[in-house]
Design an enzyme around this catalytic site. Structure first.
Site, mmCIF file in Angstrom:
data_model
loop_
_atom_site.group_PDB
_atom_site.id
_atom_site.type_symbol
_atom_site.label_atom_id
_atom_site.label_comp_id
_atom_site.label_asym_id
_atom_site.label_seq_id
_atom_site.Cartn_x
_atom_site.Cartn_y
_atom_site.Cartn_z
ATOM 1 N N ILE A 137 -11.913 -5.425 -5.168
ATOM 2 C CA ILE A 137 -13.152 -6.177 -4.903
ATOM 3 C C ILE A 137 -14.276 -5.203 -4.562
ATOM 4 C CG2 ILE A 137 -12.031 -8.295 -4.104
ATOM 5 C CD1 ILE A 137 -12.839 -7.338 -1.192
ATOM 6 N N ASP A 138 -13.928 -3.993 -4.106
ATOM 7 C CA ASP A 138 -14.946 -3.046 -3.626
ATOM 8 C C ASP A 138 -15.905 -2.579 -4.728
ATOM 9 O OD1 ASP A 138 -13.456 -3.320 -1.365
ATOM 10 O OD2 ASP A 138 -12.593 -1.314 -1.411
ATOM 11 N N ARG A 147 0.806 -1.223 0.000
ATOM 12 C CA ARG A 147 0.000 0.000 0.000
ATOM 13 C C ARG A 147 0.844 1.281 0.000
ATOM 14 N NH1 ARG A 147 -5.301 -0.962 0.170
ATOM 15 N NH2 ARG A 147 -6.101 -2.832 1.212
ATOM 16 N N GLY A 165 -12.956 -13.925 0.532
ATOM 17 C CA GLY A 165 -13.197 -13.834 -0.917
ATOM 18 C C GLY A 165 -12.100 -13.148 -1.709
ATOM 19 N N ARG A 166 -11.209 -12.447 -1.024
ATOM 20 C CA ARG A 166 -10.264 -11.594 -1.761
ATOM 21 C C ARG A 166 -9.245 -12.386 -2.585
ATOM 22 N NH1 ARG A 166 -7.890 -6.564 1.520
ATOM 23 N NH2 ARG A 166 -6.379 -8.151 2.083
ATOM 24 N N LYS A 219 -33.771 -20.220 14.746
ATOM 25 C CA LYS A 219 -33.549 -19.640 16.079
ATOM 26 C C LYS A 219 -32.505 -18.523 16.127
ATOM 27 C CE LYS A 219 -30.389 -23.322 17.473
ATOM 28 N NZ LYS A 219 -30.051 -24.346 18.433
ATOM 29 N N LYS A 252 -8.504 -2.523 -10.559
ATOM 30 C CA LYS A 252 -8.601 -3.619 -9.593
ATOM 31 C C LYS A 252 -9.271 -3.165 -8.318
ATOM 32 C CE LYS A 252 -6.709 -3.479 -6.189
ATOM 33 N NZ LYS A 252 -6.057 -3.244 -4.907
HETATM 34 P P1 FBP Z 1 -8.468 -1.947 -2.178
HETATM 35 O O1 FBP Z 1 -8.712 -2.891 -3.306
HETATM 36 O O2 FBP Z 1 -9.012 -0.603 -2.452
HETATM 37 O O3 FBP Z 1 -7.048 -1.929 -1.770
HETATM 38 O O4 FBP Z 1 -9.314 -2.447 -0.911
HETATM 39 C C1 FBP Z 1 -9.839 -3.709 -0.776
HETATM 40 C C2 FBP Z 1 -10.150 -4.011 0.660
HETATM 41 O O5 FBP Z 1 -10.429 -5.386 0.735
HETATM 42 C C3 FBP Z 1 -11.300 -3.212 1.309
HETATM 43 O O6 FBP Z 1 -12.556 -3.779 1.048
HETATM 44 C C4 FBP Z 1 -10.940 -3.278 2.768
HETATM 45 O O7 FBP Z 1 -11.504 -2.213 3.502
HETATM 46 C C5 FBP Z 1 -9.447 -3.184 2.735
HETATM 47 O O8 FBP Z 1 -9.037 -3.719 1.490
HETATM 48 C C6 FBP Z 1 -8.763 -3.910 3.859
HETATM 49 O O9 FBP Z 1 -7.401 -3.864 3.638
HETATM 50 P P2 FBP Z 1 -6.316 -4.445 4.629
HETATM 51 O O10 FBP Z 1 -6.490 -5.915 4.673
HETATM 52 O O11 FBP Z 1 -5.037 -4.015 4.035
HETATM 53 O O12 FBP Z 1 -6.599 -3.807 5.958
#
Ligand code: FBP
Length: 551
Positions: free
Chosen positions: A203-204, A144, A425-426, A241, A201
């Site tokens: 997933i969001d 990041r 899922g990532r 339940k 790219k």
């Molecule tokens: P990006 O693709 O924008 O990097 O974010 C994806 C994501 O999975 C978000 O849904 C989540 O909030 C974040 O990354 C969590 O990132 P990390 O595991 O680095 O804390």
């Protein structure tokens, strides 16, 4: 390289040949459109990007054979993992080799920092073959680090010159692609012969616009979460339940939550963008949830599912104000940090916030209030994504139901289970859609490189049609930009796509949610992603995409 031990599915999947649009199967010719404009703030963006502003849209079409000079490229994976990243790299690799077998592809290790710190490997056929159609970003790793300083651009230029790298592909979300655009502009402005190409790219699902139909990984991640939600719903309806409170990743935007709701039809689904638009308070949200629970209990249905988007808290206006005040109050506050007990800290906060925020803070369950003050990022800001909103809501709903029970309005039972889905899922094995889409995006990036383009994002459109009919090309990144306030300063950024309340996916949900709330079980059970089998089972794009395209 040591071969990996593989599951039977991995072995079968390794030989899957991702589909390409017709235009990329043979020789390619570029069709350029007219000059483009940024989505907003045209004058500002034009002034900031004089060398890359206004470039035309590019569309690929089948053409005649053409000889391309040798071009080497370096690729970077940026930010959170998303299914299909490895196939983007495979697509770039195959594309480059097809256009000129002497082309080489390098991978910068650990994200953008690999470019700055000169950490890289050459991606050979042997390496790429190991990762085809697999999930994860482990081929070269991700990170990041933000590429936004000139010294970083210069360090990048240094290694590219040394390795004879002509182009960099940045695979990332809106921020990383914004930085890709700044980098492209910088190299062009300084006559540094390095092209920069972006690739959408996340997933969001929040990097999309008129020309980018979806960010890759959204399809697979939503299918994995929807399978899990469906399984939970079957359990809920069998055991009768539990109420399941399920928080879903997605950062600010609620696209993942909305898509999962469309796929699984839960009893309740919160959409942050709607909550902000209606100016709802936390207590309004709790009241809405309670109403459904009470109504279901009247019919003997003491079970259900509730989907909650990760970014919810920030979209509740009063909470947003509280968080902003806490950020100002607590960032680098030595007096606060020196306080010894929780109670002392709580008193200090209550006494220092504005009266409205102080009241919101008092009303929060103690555990959540504590999270808000303790879990802070290196800048001292509240880490909103760590707040367990599902537990917050359970606590507040239980309190309200207890009051209603005391007055005889509610006679049901309220037992709960909380979940948070994100990492499940990532890195899943990419669905056929994502496997094909990402491979096509990578291949597209290779053609843009061979054609000498820079400041473009690879784009593949018409993706609800069979892959043959997909439209590949390039979109100038400046076209997606506007000016936004970031850390107190106006900056050029790619416009983030939030859920549109007048869009077809939300409208479909809004039309059906009452029925999903009331009925005994109007759940859908999507089941696991299928990789082999009939096309209607294996190749469906997301409901969001289908509805957006009027299907
Ligand atoms: P990006 O693709 O924008 O990097 O974010 C994806 C994501 O999975 C978000 O849904 C989540 O909030 C974040 O990354 C969590 O990132 P990390 O595991 O680095 O804390």
């Amino acid at each position: 390289m040591k071969p990996m031990i593989k599951s039977p599915l991995q072995i079968a999947r390794a030989s899957y040949q991702p589909k390409l649009p017709l235009s990329l199967k043979g020789n390619v010719i570029l069709k350029e459109g007219t000059a483009t404009q940024s989505v907003d703030d045209q004058e500002d963006i034009k002034a900031l990007f004089p060398n890359t502003y206004g470039m035309p849209l590019i569309k690929f079409e089948p053409g005649d054979a053409k000889k391309y000079p040798v071009k080497n490229a370096g690729v970077i994976l940026s930010g959170g993992q998303a299914p299909g990243g490895h196939n983007v790299i495979a697509g770039i690799f195959d594309g480059l080799k097809k256009l000129n077998p002497d082309n080489k592809l390098y991978g910068f290790l650990g994200g953008p920092s690999g470019l700055v710190d000169h950490k890289y490997i050459e991606l050979t056929k042997e390496i790429v073959d190991e990762y085809r159609n697999t999930g994860g970003f482990d081929i070269i790793g991700s990170g990041r680090t933000k590429l936004e300083e000139e010294w970083q651009f210069e360090k990048g230029a240094e290694i590219c010159k040394k390795m004879n790298i002509n182009a960099i592909v940045i695979i990332g979300g809106d921020d990383s692609n914004t930085n890709a655009c700044v980098l492209a502009e910088y190299y062009k402005q300084h006559n540094i012969p390095i092209q920069v190409i972006g690739c959408p790219k996340t997933i969001d699902g929040d990097l999309k616009n008129e020309m980018i139909e979806a960010s890759f990984g959204f399809d697979t991640a939503c299918k994995v979460y929807s399978e899990l939600i469906g399984n939970i719903q079957r359990d809920a309806g069998s055991a009768k339940k539990y109420w399941h409170f399920i928080r879903l990743m997605g950062r600010s935007a609620s696209h993942i939550t909305l898509e999962c709701a469309l796929q699984s039809q839960p009893n309740i689904c919160l959409i942050s963008e709607e909550i902000a638009a209606k100016n709802m308070t936390l207590s309004d949200i709790v009241d809405d949830i309670v109403e459904v629970i009470v109504h279901r209990a009247e019919h003997g249905l003491n079970f259900g599912t509730i989907l909650i988007p990760e970014g919810l808290i920030e979209f509740i206006p009063a909470m947003r104000k509280l968080i902003s005040e806490l950020n100002d109050l607590l960032a680098h506050n030595d007096d606060f940090n020196a306080m010894q007990t929780d109670d002392e800290k709580r008193q200090y906060i209550k006494g220092t916030l504005s009266p409205e925020s102080s009241q919101v803070y008092r009303d929060l369950p103690k555990g959540i209030a504590r999270q808000l003050t303790y879990d802070r990022d290196p800048h001292g800001n509240v880490q909103v994504s760590l707040i367990e909103t599902e537990k917050l809501l359970i606590e507040m709903v239980a309190k309200k139901l207890a009051l209603l029970k005391a007055t005889g309005v509610y006679k049901g039972k309220f037992a709960t289970i909380s979940h948070f889905f994100g990492y499940e899922g990532r890195c899943a094995i990419p669905s056929n859609f994502d496997a094909n889409y990402t491979y096509s995006l990578g291949y597209t990036a290779a053609v843009l490189i061979a054609e000498g383009k820079t400041g473009y994002m690879a784009s593949v459109r018409n993706t609800t049609a069979p892959a043959d009919e997909w439209i590949a090309g390039g979109v100038p990144i400046t076209m997606m930009m506007n000016m936004e306030r970031r850390h107190g300063q106006m900056k050029p950024v790619i416009q983030k796509a939030l859920v549109k309340l007048d869009g077809a996916p939300f409208q479909f949900f809004a039309k059906h949610r009452q029925k999903w709330a009331d009925e005994n079980m109007s759940y859908i059970y999507p089941g696991p992603i299928q990789y082999f089998g009939p096309t209607e089972v294996c190749d469906q794009p997301t409901k969001t995409l289908q509805l957006e395209q009027g299907l």
